[in-house]
Design a protein around this motif. Structure first.
Motif, PDB file in Angstrom:
ATOM      1  N   GLY A 116      41.551  29.500 -40.582  1.00 40.53           N
ATOM      2  CA  GLY A 116      40.125  29.481 -40.894  1.00 40.53           C
ATOM      3  C   GLY A 116      39.867  29.602 -42.376  1.00 40.53           C
ATOM      4  N   VAL A 117      38.590  29.457 -42.719  1.00 46.34           N
ATOM      5  CA  VAL A 117      38.159  29.562 -44.110  1.00 46.34           C
ATOM      6  C   VAL A 117      36.911  30.434 -44.153  1.00 46.34           C
ATOM      7  CG1 VAL A 117      37.336  28.284 -46.124  1.00 46.34           C
ATOM      8  CG2 VAL A 117      39.076  27.273 -44.651  1.00 46.34           C
ATOM      9  N   LEU A 118      36.878  31.346 -45.107  1.00 45.83           N
ATOM     10  CA  LEU A 118      35.699  32.195 -45.326  1.00 45.83           C
ATOM     11  C   LEU A 118      35.066  31.831 -46.654  1.00 45.83           C
ATOM     12  CD1 LEU A 118      37.247  35.626 -44.296  1.00 45.83           C
ATOM     13  CD2 LEU A 118      35.704  34.214 -42.946  1.00 45.83           C
ATOM     14  N   ALA A 167      41.153  31.022 -47.751  1.00 39.94           N
ATOM     15  CA  ALA A 167      41.880  30.390 -46.657  1.00 39.94           C
ATOM     16  C   ALA A 167      42.621  31.488 -45.905  1.00 39.94           C
ATOM     17  CB  ALA A 167      42.848  29.349 -47.195  1.00 39.94           C
ATOM     18  N   VAL A 168      42.307  31.649 -44.628  1.00 41.29           N
ATOM     19  CA  VAL A 168      42.889  32.723 -43.827  1.00 41.29           C
ATOM     20  C   VAL A 168      44.075  32.172 -43.039  1.00 41.29           C
ATOM     21  CG1 VAL A 168      42.441  34.453 -42.047  1.00 41.29           C
ATOM     22  CG2 VAL A 168      40.623  33.791 -43.639  1.00 41.29           C
ATOM     23  N   GLN A 169      45.222  32.864 -43.156  1.00 44.04           N
ATOM     24  CA  GLN A 169      46.430  32.462 -42.458  1.00 44.04           C
ATOM     25  C   GLN A 169      46.585  33.250 -41.162  1.00 44.04           C
ATOM     26  OE1 GLN A 169      49.165  33.221 -45.749  1.00 44.04           O
ATOM     27  NE2 GLN A 169      49.535  31.017 -45.874  1.00 44.04           N
ATOM     28  N   ARG A 183      46.704  37.112 -43.836  1.00 46.05           N
ATOM     29  CA  ARG A 183      46.605  37.002 -45.290  1.00 46.05           C
ATOM     30  C   ARG A 183      45.495  36.006 -45.649  1.00 46.05           C
ATOM     31  NH1 ARG A 183      51.429  34.304 -48.467  1.00 46.05           N
ATOM     32  NH2 ARG A 183      50.464  34.169 -50.485  1.00 46.05           N
ATOM     33  N   ALA A 184      44.723  36.308 -46.676  1.00 49.25           N
ATOM     34  CA  ALA A 184      43.666  35.418 -47.145  1.00 49.25           C
ATOM     35  C   ALA A 184      43.959  35.028 -48.590  1.00 49.25           C
ATOM     36  CB  ALA A 184      42.308  36.098 -47.045  1.00 49.25           C
ATOM     37  N   LEU A 185      44.053  33.721 -48.840  1.00 48.89           N
ATOM     38  CA  LEU A 185      44.324  33.212 -50.185  1.00 48.89           C
ATOM     39  C   LEU A 185      43.037  32.707 -50.804  1.00 48.89           C
ATOM     40  CD1 LEU A 185      47.554  31.129 -49.517  1.00 48.89           C
ATOM     41  CD2 LEU A 185      47.393  33.425 -50.440  1.00 48.89           C
ATOM     42  N   PRO A 186      42.716  33.129 -52.033  1.00 53.07           N
ATOM     43  CA  PRO A 186      41.513  32.614 -52.676  1.00 53.07           C
ATOM     44  C   PRO A 186      41.655  31.121 -52.975  1.00 53.07           C
ATOM     45  CG  PRO A 186      42.669  34.175 -54.107  1.00 53.07           C
ATOM     46  CD  PRO A 186      43.432  34.095 -52.841  1.00 53.07           C
ATOM     47  N   ILE A 187      40.588  30.368 -52.705  1.00 54.94           N
ATOM     48  CA  ILE A 187      40.542  28.941 -53.015  1.00 54.94           C
ATOM     49  C   ILE A 187      39.773  28.805 -54.320  1.00 54.94           C
ATOM     50  CG2 ILE A 187      39.819  26.647 -52.267  1.00 54.94           C
ATOM     51  CD1 ILE A 187      39.769  27.818 -49.387  1.00 54.94           C
ATOM     52  N   LEU A 188      40.414  28.194 -55.316  1.00 56.00           N
ATOM     53  CA  LEU A 188      39.830  28.094 -56.655  1.00 56.00           C
ATOM     54  C   LEU A 188      39.636  26.640 -57.051  1.00 56.00           C
ATOM     55  CD1 LEU A 188      42.193  30.707 -58.312  1.00 56.00           C
ATOM     56  CD2 LEU A 188      39.895  31.093 -57.446  1.00 56.00           C
ATOM     57  N   PRO A 189      38.627  26.370 -57.906  1.00 53.31           N
ATOM     58  CA  PRO A 189      38.502  25.011 -58.425  1.00 53.31           C
ATOM     59  C   PRO A 189      39.665  24.735 -59.371  1.00 53.31           C
ATOM     60  CG  PRO A 189      36.934  26.468 -59.497  1.00 53.31           C
ATOM     61  CD  PRO A 189      37.624  27.272 -58.433  1.00 53.31           C
ATOM     62  N   TYR A 231      45.049  26.878 -53.935  1.00 50.44           N
ATOM     63  CA  TYR A 231      45.155  28.262 -53.487  1.00 50.44           C
ATOM     64  C   TYR A 231      45.846  29.072 -54.565  1.00 50.44           C
ATOM     65  CZ  TYR A 231      44.559  25.825 -49.075  1.00 50.44           C
ATOM     66  OH  TYR A 231      44.112  25.015 -48.079  1.00 50.44           O
ATOM     67  N   ALA A 232      45.314  30.247 -54.847  1.00 48.69           N
ATOM     68  CA  ALA A 232      45.956  31.143 -55.807  1.00 48.69           C
ATOM     69  C   ALA A 232      46.961  31.991 -55.043  1.00 48.69           C
ATOM     70  CB  ALA A 232      44.923  32.025 -56.496  1.00 48.69           C
ATOM     71  N   GLU A 233      48.225  31.773 -55.318  1.00 48.85           N
ATOM     72  CA  GLU A 233      49.278  32.554 -54.672  1.00 48.85           C
ATOM     73  C   GLU A 233      49.412  33.905 -55.381  1.00 48.85           C
ATOM     74  OE1 GLU A 233      51.156  32.114 -52.042  1.00 48.85           O
ATOM     75  OE2 GLU A 233      50.459  30.111 -51.554  1.00 48.85           O
ATOM     76  N   PRO A 234      49.847  34.927 -54.660  1.00 53.99           N
ATOM     77  CA  PRO A 234      49.990  36.248 -55.269  1.00 53.99           C
ATOM     78  C   PRO A 234      50.993  36.279 -56.417  1.00 53.99           C
ATOM     79  CG  PRO A 234      50.272  36.368 -52.888  1.00 53.99           C
ATOM     80  CD  PRO A 234      50.152  34.922 -53.241  1.00 53.99           C
TER      81      PRO A 234
END
Length: 123
Positions: free
Chosen positions: A60-62, A83-85, A89-95, A105-108
């Protein structure tokens, strides 16, 4: 998708999701020929090599709703969404930097200083 979070890797090249573990802790896979669980060591015409972590699927996506990310160099960017896995885990989606290209996706592991929550109403 692997219910255990692990994939079994074989020679010649083949990857199968691990669906469980036997009493001795060996990985089990599903035999595509008959739908039964078998040991990863018993797959015909393939040699079991190793296990590797499975990539969790996106479920899903929030919306970003005012969240930003502040990079180590002080630059900030608006978070478009998360982006929810399947593992939670939720990864921020960035321009894309500079406004050109597809979002990413910004990886940790990236040098992000921190995620900054939206500011509430002034008191």
């Amino acid at each position: 998708m692997s219910p255990t979070g692990w994939n079994a890797v074989f020679k010649p090249w083949r990857v199968e999701p691990v669906c469980g573990w036997d009493d001795l802790g060996w990985p089990l896979i599903v035999n595509a020929a008959n739908g039964k669980q078998i040991s990863a060591y018993d797959l015909e015409d393939h040699e079991f090599c190793n296990l590797e972590p499975a990539d969790p699927s996106f479920i899903g996506v929030l919306p970003g709703n005012g969240w930003t990310i502040q990079w180590a160099d002080g630059e900030t960017e608006k978070v478009m969404g998360f982006a929810v896995q399947a593992n939670g885990r939720a990864l921020p989606i960035l321009p894309q930097h500079g406004g050109h290209g597809d979002p990413y996706y910004a990886e940790p592991t990236e040098p992000a200083a921190r995620l900054v929550p939206p500011r509430g109403p002034a008191s």
